[in-house]
Design an enzyme around this catalytic site. Sequence first.
Site, PDB file in Angstrom:
ATOM      1  N   GLU A 349       0.123  -1.228   0.474  1.00 36.41           N
ATOM      2  CA  GLU A 349       0.113  -0.443   0.192  1.00 36.41           C
ATOM      3  C   GLU A 349       0.291   1.228   0.070  1.00 36.41           C
ATOM      4  O   GLU A 349       0.648   2.477   0.440  1.00 36.41           O
ATOM      5  CB  GLU A 349      -0.761  -0.035   1.331  1.00 36.41           C
ATOM      6  CG  GLU A 349      -1.637  -0.945   0.873  1.00 36.41           C
ATOM      7  CD  GLU A 349      -2.759  -0.781   2.843  1.00 36.41           C
ATOM      8  OE1 GLU A 349      -3.983  -2.172   2.666  1.00 36.41           O
ATOM      9  OE2 GLU A 349      -2.557  -0.675   3.671  1.00 36.41           O
TER      10      GLU A 349
HETATM   11  C1  TNX Z   1      -4.659  -4.614   4.355  1.00 33.32           C
HETATM   12  S1  TNX Z   1      -2.679  -6.888   4.179  1.00 33.32           S
HETATM   13  C2  TNX Z   1      -2.621  -3.964   5.359  1.00 33.32           C
HETATM   14  C3  TNX Z   1      -3.065  -3.461   6.603  1.00 33.32           C
HETATM   15  C4  TNX Z   1      -4.315  -2.891   6.971  1.00 33.32           C
HETATM   16  C5  TNX Z   1      -4.895  -4.437   6.515  1.00 33.32           C
HETATM   17  C6  TNX Z   1      -6.624  -4.472   7.559  1.00 33.32           C
HETATM   18  C7  TNX Z   1      -1.934  -5.512   4.146  1.00 33.32           C
HETATM   19  C8  TNX Z   1      -0.291  -5.742   3.919  1.00 33.32           C
HETATM   20  N1  TNX Z   1      -2.117  -4.381   4.268  1.00 33.32           N
HETATM   21  O1  TNX Z   1      -2.233  -2.054   6.535  1.00 33.32           O
HETATM   22  O2  TNX Z   1      -4.675  -3.491   8.381  1.00 33.32           O
HETATM   23  O3  TNX Z   1      -5.441  -4.005   5.038  1.00 33.32           O
HETATM   24  O4  TNX Z   1      -7.527  -4.969   6.801  1.00 33.32           O
END
Ligand code: TNX
Length: 549
Positions: A349
């Site tokens: 992300e």
């Molecule tokens: C996605 S899974 C994210 C996290 C969040 C999560 C909540 C991932 C690698 N990144 O930053 O906490 O979704 O479900």
Amino acid sequence: MAGSAAALAAGQLPAADGTAVPGPERTAAVPGPERAVVTAAPGRRATVALGDVLPVPASVRPEPGADFPLTVDTVIHAEPAARAEADRLAALLRPATGLPLPVAVDPAAPAAGAITLALVDPGFGPEGYRLDVTATGVRLTAATPAGLGHGVQTLRQLLPAGVESPIPVDGPWVLPGGTIADHPRFGYRGAMLDVARHFFGVDEVLRVVDHLARYKLNHLHLHLTDDQGWRIAVESWPRLTEIGGATQVGGGPGGWYTRDDYRRIVRYAAERHVTVVPEIDLPGHTNAALTAYGRLAPDGVTPSPYTGTEVGFSYLDPDRELTYSFVADVLGEVAALTPGPYLHIGGDEAFKVPADAYARFVDRVQPIVAGTGKTVLGWHQIAPAAHSPGRVLQYWGTTATDPVVADAVRRGARVLMSPADRTYLDMRYTPESRIGHDWAGAIDVRRAYDWDPAGYLDDVPAEAVLGLAAPLWTEYVASHAEIEYMLLPRLPALAELGWSPRDTHDWAAFRRRLAAQGPRWETAGTGYHRSPEVPWPVAAVPAPRAPES
Ligand code: TNX
């Protein structure tokens, strides 16, 4: 956390979701065709069947008539190298049984009537073990202390639920006769705890390690840094924790681990054969670091602390040298504190970083990890980067095809399976659950159990799948009771997928074995979600033993 045996005796346990969990009943439980009643009657016969272990063992051969009763005379015998496991077995069994169970460390052959732990290779791999229960003695053998540790957890489950009591209760303390030969399907079986969104202290993390060890999970991934908090002390950049660790989601006080705190977690986990995998999430999810050192911010402006739950807005600048000296310092210190082989660099992300800059960043950071002597683990977004020896991609997608991941696998990467629609412990059980995310859908027990980690991703061969890991993100998880509510009973479902041979996969059999864990958690004072998918027994938790008995 639900408290002592005395608190349990009051009758009702509050579940984290606010529903009442039927408490232990002192009077006879309601017998019914589908209700297993955990009896507390003393006797000389085992009350747990040899195969009623979770995760289910690879091979079980019951031997009726060969049950082994624990008595005041039972000795635990270990060769010197097996002493720690023998001590742990004794420590697990003494409180509830009230038996002395002395540990005799002696290289010579034990006398009859002992429980013997020996580092003799039964031929079931580095984590495998063999357990032989006969009327005249018990023998647990494994090639490694880890194998013995897994065998100890099996032995614990072969005694009735009362064995979880912190104070002496009536048994019967009889092990079922026969042989278990057991070994895991996957080498990496893990869970992740996000200590960045909400901070959890050392003792709370150790309780999570206990849950992992009980179900033979062998990796604890700690998500140590994120926008809301930096939780691991770094001596060369001290403000990371002093400033970056000072809050959390919702604005609470946050917190962080000193180097000694972290060492304590690592040591406690290692004693239970759990490897700690530290994650420093890069280049996104870095707001807490930027609040501590504004000069790391791409625009040079120190941001405010963040206590919300959005993602994707913060990043380190891939085009500045300072970024890489920071990353090298941090990863160097964390690697030096970590005996396990993996360093997790996050990588998810980073929405504000253009793809080409992101790829350059990962291509520079992976060799930094290799330079610390560790192996790269990262969320599967790092897939496009060059291969780095041994690197592992943690797949958290929800689609069966991912050509970029498949390509990285062809270039040598291995995959750790964490598909969000199956393994995410932060998802709600049902749309009505009190807490949790829902972006990957609701995940009740059957959904967590009914899939195959080796078959989820097309174009990724089973040999490239290292195992599975279940992440617990904590945007909406703020207390230990809430951790347990989200973990149990899904964690054992995922543990069984990671450990047991595929041909044992059977929802009906699994949920019956899972149901038998309920009274164990209740006896131990552990909270869990009473999923309606599971035929939980009405548990008669054994009464405390009368002082004179
Ligand atoms: C996605 S899974 C994210 C996290 C969040 C999560 C909540 C991932 C690698 N990144 O930053 O906490 O979704 O479900």
